[in-house]
Design a protein around this motif. Sequence first.
Motif, short mmCIF file in Angstrom:
data_model
loop_
_atom_site.label_atom_id
_atom_site.label_comp_id
_atom_site.label_asym_id
_atom_site.label_seq_id
_atom_site.Cartn_x
_atom_site.Cartn_y
_atom_site.Cartn_z
N GLY A 147 1.66 -1.37 -0.27
CA GLY A 147 -0.26 0.27 -0.48
C GLY A 147 0.60 1.42 -0.24
O GLY A 147 0.21 2.13 -0.78
N LEU A 148 1.45 0.83 0.39
CA LEU A 148 2.80 1.94 0.89
C LEU A 148 3.52 2.64 -0.53
O LEU A 148 3.95 3.42 -0.93
N PRO A 176 6.22 7.59 16.52
CA PRO A 176 5.01 7.08 15.94
C PRO A 176 4.38 7.54 14.46
O PRO A 176 4.56 8.66 14.79
N VAL A 177 4.22 7.06 13.90
CA VAL A 177 4.50 7.38 12.91
C VAL A 177 2.71 6.84 12.65
O VAL A 177 1.49 7.73 12.52
N GLY A 178 2.08 5.83 13.57
CA GLY A 178 0.86 6.00 13.38
C GLY A 178 0.28 3.71 13.23
O GLY A 178 1.33 3.39 13.14
N MET A 179 -0.36 3.77 14.17
CA MET A 179 -0.61 2.02 14.42
C MET A 179 -1.91 1.28 12.84
O MET A 179 -2.67 2.28 12.16
N ARG A 216 3.97 13.18 6.31
CA ARG A 216 4.28 12.80 5.08
C ARG A 216 3.61 11.04 4.79
O ARG A 216 2.70 10.40 3.98
N LEU A 217 4.29 10.65 5.85
CA LEU A 217 4.38 9.01 6.28
C LEU A 217 2.80 8.52 6.84
O LEU A 217 2.20 7.57 6.63
N LEU A 274 0.35 6.21 5.79
CA LEU A 274 -0.44 5.08 5.94
C LEU A 274 -1.67 5.18 5.92
O LEU A 274 -2.09 3.77 5.93
N ALA A 275 -2.01 6.67 6.40
CA ALA A 275 -3.74 6.28 6.22
C ALA A 275 -4.57 5.42 5.27
O ALA A 275 -5.50 4.72 5.41
#
Length: 325
Positions: free
Chosen positions: A54-55, A118-121, A266-267, A271-272
């Motif tokens: 996905g990324l 943290p970027v995201g879960m 941006r990351l 991710l979202a």
Amino acid sequence: MTRRAFALGGASLLAAALAPAARAAGFPDRPLHLIVPFAPGGNVDTTARVVSAGLTQTLGVSAVVENKPGAGGSIGADMVVRATPDGYILLVASNGPMTVNPFVQLHLPYDPLRDLAPVGMVGYVPHVLVVTPGLPAHTLAELFALSKTRRINTGTSGVGSATHLTLMRLDAAAGVNLAHVPYRGGGALIPDLVGGTLDATMTELSTALPLHRAGKVRILAVAATRRSAIAPEIPTMIESGVKDFTASSYVGLLAPAKTPKETLDRLQGALAASLAMPAVADKLRDAGMEEATASERTSAGFAEFLRAEYARSKAAAQLAGIKPE
């Protein structure tokens, strides 16, 4: 100092200050490296490979998965901590290196809450209590009752593992004593469970569900606030009488501390967007992963989650009498 020298010095300082922002503005312009601190084939590795696809599509550059196993995930985590904080080397982390190892490893070379951003879960896989088919217990209540008359040998993936801490919390919450049998990894105990040498195990839903569906094991309850969408027949531990009991193995994306905020943003956005792709979401769901909330998918929300999980793991380690070694 002359006026010209002063001006040149000021320009140099300004250029140095603007350089990170300029680099962040062009991010990314080369492949990302997603460090999985475990061997291939596990829950974190599988999740990383789905997310990397996905990324790659979202960011327009390759997101390459690299496995760096060892020391319960600490080796790979430390590698990311020491990396240049430019967003190109990221950690795909779970309970072990983030909120378990600080309480079981005496000389952890990093502070997970201070040295990683943290970027995201991504999501989480609930823990489940599973029994061998021959055990005369078809509900959690029946298992607890049986444990008062005989020893229930209950395996986990090792002393100080996330599932061990969950088992200790369950014992305390339910007022029972399921006998802990540590193994070297979750996969190592499955043959004993299927064969009946082991009575029960605390493990991840993604590990147990295929065996449950094949009739080789029996899942009694899932440690989540609601039943799983892919296994709605399995009750929660809360429904089974253990008040407010939840536990899971989460997966999230982190960068080295001091990564520019513009790069983190941006990351996080990428991710979202990746997690919103049907192909990505469907694969994660089929693997037994529950979606993180919209808040947990943000940097701030994931940071808050980690702080709460850190405190809960600390309390569980104290409850289990675990001392760092």
